[in-house]
Design a protein around this motif. Sequence first.
Motif, PDB file in Angstrom:
ATOM      1  N   ALA A 124     -68.503  63.789 -30.859  1.00 51.97           N
ATOM      2  CA  ALA A 124     -69.127  63.013 -29.792  1.00 51.97           C
ATOM      3  C   ALA A 124     -69.285  61.567 -30.227  1.00 51.97           C
ATOM      4  N   ALA A 125     -69.292  60.675 -29.236  1.00 52.89           N
ATOM      5  CA  ALA A 125     -69.532  59.252 -29.466  1.00 52.89           C
ATOM      6  C   ALA A 125     -70.487  58.752 -28.404  1.00 52.89           C
ATOM      7  N   CYS A 126     -71.458  57.939 -28.838  1.00 55.90           N
ATOM      8  CA  CYS A 126     -72.481  57.400 -27.942  1.00 55.90           C
ATOM      9  C   CYS A 126     -72.273  55.893 -27.803  1.00 55.90           C
ATOM     10  N   PRO A 127     -71.775  55.428 -26.653  1.00 56.07           N
ATOM     11  CA  PRO A 127     -71.527  53.996 -26.479  1.00 56.07           C
ATOM     12  C   PRO A 127     -72.745  53.262 -25.918  1.00 56.07           C
ATOM     13  N   GLY A 128     -73.165  52.213 -26.616  1.00 55.46           N
ATOM     14  CA  GLY A 128     -74.197  51.345 -26.066  1.00 55.46           C
ATOM     15  C   GLY A 128     -73.560  50.288 -25.180  1.00 55.46           C
ATOM     16  N   GLU A 129     -74.375  49.441 -24.600  1.00 55.51           N
ATOM     17  CA  GLU A 129     -73.829  48.297 -23.875  1.00 55.51           C
ATOM     18  C   GLU A 129     -73.097  47.394 -24.871  1.00 55.51           C
ATOM     19  N   VAL A 130     -72.403  46.396 -24.365  1.00 54.30           N
ATOM     20  CA  VAL A 130     -71.570  45.559 -25.232  1.00 54.30           C
ATOM     21  C   VAL A 130     -72.407  44.964 -26.369  1.00 54.30           C
ATOM     22  N   PHE A 131     -71.974  45.264 -27.599  1.00 51.19           N
ATOM     23  CA  PHE A 131     -72.599  44.764 -28.831  1.00 51.19           C
ATOM     24  C   PHE A 131     -74.085  45.144 -28.922  1.00 51.19           C
ATOM     25  N   SER A 163     -72.339  44.176 -14.962  1.00 54.08           N
ATOM     26  CA  SER A 163     -73.398  45.179 -15.126  1.00 54.08           C
ATOM     27  C   SER A 163     -72.877  46.608 -15.044  1.00 54.08           C
ATOM     28  N   THR A 164     -71.691  46.803 -14.493  1.00 54.64           N
ATOM     29  CA  THR A 164     -71.138  48.155 -14.369  1.00 54.64           C
ATOM     30  C   THR A 164     -69.854  48.343 -15.181  1.00 54.64           C
ATOM     31  N   ALA A 165     -69.483  47.331 -15.956  1.00 52.84           N
ATOM     32  CA  ALA A 165     -68.202  47.370 -16.668  1.00 52.84           C
ATOM     33  C   ALA A 165     -68.114  48.549 -17.638  1.00 52.84           C
ATOM     34  N   LEU A 166     -69.187  48.822 -18.376  1.00 50.36           N
ATOM     35  CA  LEU A 166     -69.144  49.917 -19.344  1.00 50.36           C
ATOM     36  C   LEU A 166     -68.974  51.259 -18.645  1.00 50.36           C
ATOM     37  N   GLN A 167     -69.745  51.511 -17.612  1.00 54.22           N
ATOM     38  CA  GLN A 167     -69.666  52.793 -16.922  1.00 54.22           C
ATOM     39  C   GLN A 167     -68.274  53.005 -16.312  1.00 54.22           C
ATOM     40  N   GLU A 168     -67.715  51.945 -15.720  1.00 56.82           N
ATOM     41  CA  GLU A 168     -66.393  52.061 -15.115  1.00 56.82           C
ATOM     42  C   GLU A 168     -65.317  52.265 -16.181  1.00 56.82           C
ATOM     43  N   SER A 169     -65.462  51.591 -17.327  1.00 49.99           N
ATOM     44  CA  SER A 169     -64.509  51.758 -18.414  1.00 49.99           C
ATOM     45  C   SER A 169     -64.557  53.176 -18.969  1.00 49.99           C
ATOM     46  N   LEU A 170     -65.764  53.716 -19.156  1.00 45.32           N
ATOM     47  CA  LEU A 170     -65.907  55.078 -19.669  1.00 45.32           C
ATOM     48  C   LEU A 170     -65.313  56.096 -18.699  1.00 45.32           C
ATOM     49  N   GLN A 188     -79.611  58.910 -26.102  1.00 45.49           N
ATOM     50  CA  GLN A 188     -78.183  59.191 -26.015  1.00 45.49           C
ATOM     51  C   GLN A 188     -77.752  60.108 -27.150  1.00 45.49           C
ATOM     52  N   MET A 189     -78.184  59.778 -28.377  1.00 48.41           N
ATOM     53  CA  MET A 189     -77.803  60.588 -29.529  1.00 48.41           C
ATOM     54  C   MET A 189     -78.413  61.992 -29.474  1.00 48.41           C
ATOM     55  N   VAL A 190     -79.658  62.083 -29.004  1.00 45.87           N
ATOM     56  CA  VAL A 190     -80.302  63.395 -28.896  1.00 45.87           C
ATOM     57  C   VAL A 190     -79.528  64.261 -27.895  1.00 45.87           C
ATOM     58  N   GLU A 191     -79.147  63.671 -26.764  1.00 49.44           N
ATOM     59  CA  GLU A 191     -78.385  64.426 -25.774  1.00 49.44           C
ATOM     60  C   GLU A 191     -77.028  64.839 -26.341  1.00 49.44           C
ATOM     61  N   ALA A 192     -76.415  63.965 -27.159  1.00 51.48           N
ATOM     62  CA  ALA A 192     -75.136  64.309 -27.777  1.00 51.48           C
ATOM     63  C   ALA A 192     -75.299  65.465 -28.749  1.00 51.48           C
ATOM     64  N   VAL A 193     -76.373  65.457 -29.535  1.00 49.88           N
ATOM     65  CA  VAL A 193     -76.644  66.572 -30.454  1.00 49.88           C
ATOM     66  C   VAL A 193     -76.755  67.870 -29.666  1.00 49.88           C
ATOM     67  N   GLN A 194     -77.514  67.841 -28.597  1.00 44.76           N
ATOM     68  CA  GLN A 194     -77.697  69.045 -27.785  1.00 44.76           C
ATOM     69  C   GLN A 194     -76.384  69.494 -27.149  1.00 44.76           C
ATOM     70  N   GLY A 195     -75.482  68.534 -26.914  1.00 46.70           N
ATOM     71  CA  GLY A 195     -74.226  68.864 -26.254  1.00 46.70           C
ATOM     72  C   GLY A 195     -73.140  69.387 -27.163  1.00 46.70           C
ATOM     73  N   GLY A 203     -72.215  53.233 -31.215  1.00 43.94           N
ATOM     74  CA  GLY A 203     -72.532  51.832 -31.453  1.00 43.94           C
ATOM     75  C   GLY A 203     -72.310  51.055 -30.173  1.00 43.94           C
ATOM     76  N   GLY A 204     -72.470  49.751 -30.258  1.00 43.04           N
ATOM     77  CA  GLY A 204     -72.233  48.919 -29.098  1.00 43.04           C
ATOM     78  C   GLY A 204     -70.794  48.994 -28.635  1.00 43.04           C
ATOM     79  N   SER A 205     -70.582  48.877 -27.336  1.00 41.03           N
ATOM     80  CA  SER A 205     -69.224  48.815 -26.805  1.00 41.03           C
ATOM     81  C   SER A 205     -68.620  47.449 -27.123  1.00 41.03           C
ATOM     82  N   GLY A 206     -67.321  47.327 -26.874  1.00 39.15           N
ATOM     83  CA  GLY A 206     -66.618  46.094 -27.202  1.00 39.15           C
ATOM     84  C   GLY A 206     -65.786  46.205 -28.452  1.00 39.15           C
ATOM     85  N   HIS A 207     -65.896  47.365 -29.150  1.00 43.13           N
ATOM     86  CA  HIS A 207     -65.126  47.587 -30.378  1.00 43.13           C
ATOM     87  C   HIS A 207     -64.013  48.615 -30.170  1.00 43.13           C
ATOM     88  N   GLU A 208     -63.671  48.893 -28.924  1.00 41.11           N
ATOM     89  CA  GLU A 208     -62.710  49.944 -28.622  1.00 41.11           C
ATOM     90  C   GLU A 208     -61.389  49.754 -29.376  1.00 41.11           C
TER      91      GLU A 208
END
Length: 333
Positions: free
Chosen positions: A71-78, A9-16, A85-92, A52-57
């Motif tokens: 910018a890149a917006c990673p979703g959970e795996v697949f 459940s925390t793998a994506l956040q820790e990987s990022l 997420q995308m709106v925040e990336a646009v603003q950033g 897109g979904g994570s897991g394609h790194e």
Amino acid sequence: MKKFINDPSTALQESLAGFAAAHADIVTLAPSGKFVRRKELKQGKVALISGGGSGHEPLHAGFVGHGMLDAACPGEVFTSPTPDQMVEAVQGVDTGAGCLFIVKNYEGDVMNFDMAAEMASEMAGARVLQVVTNDDMAVEDSTFTTGRRGVAGTLVVEKIVGAAAEAGMDLETLQELGKRVNANTRSFGVALTSCTVPAAGKPTFDIGEDEMEFGVGIHGEPGRRRGKLISADEIAEEICEGIVRELGAARSKPVLLLVNGFGATPLMELYLMHNSARKVLEKQGVNIARSLTGSFVTSLDMAGCSVTVTALEEDMLTLWDAQVHTAALRMGM
């Protein structure tokens, strides 16, 4: 399942967090954790955003940096990233010249990026256009798509359009360029094993020791057919002859040959596949002007690879050669 993991459940956040720390000279992870952005933004430049979904790194965060994505917006795996997420990336990352979304043709991705473009326009007055990639020639419709899937050819679009954005091209011109690159690109993948999603803890599909999947998707979706394992030369012949037919008249242009690993295929085998593909294409009279081999658009721990061929128009060839500095791709340095 054997993984270097603490908790699915925390793998994506820790990987990022690890990715951002390892490449702190190039990228920054947003405080919310919703997107990775280029560390130094270029004022007045069109911002390129993908995801897109994570897991394609390393897709997509590994291609954030000079000459590619902002910018890149990673979703959970697949799983597709969410519109917020995308709106925040646009603003950033929008510095005033607008944003171009580069979206793989999967129903969740397309729907969420569409919503994000509308929300960004309404909330922040941002100008957002899109390019949808659909380079996979294996199947017309699949488990997650209406129409062809966007796969490894997405990297080619991000690289060429990224170089053009770095050179100062405007939003509409970049969108047109991205559509041309996508139209000139064809991909086809084969799998030798399944992948294992950490939260599932078991292979996505079963495949025999002497079998392979022709036309597999990058999430483990079924391809055209299941068949017996054959030699690398025979695999390359089936793939490349089909790609050449699909390209039609564009085959007369110089091409880029990309051999992409799915995550568990050694470089030794990928270079062997490059050699097999090269022989077939040259026999067909195709001029391979540029090459790239490695694992760039993966499917977790799947063994297999894809072959991508892009017919390069003169401007595309120049832009492909332009300098890029990201975590996963560095050229012209």
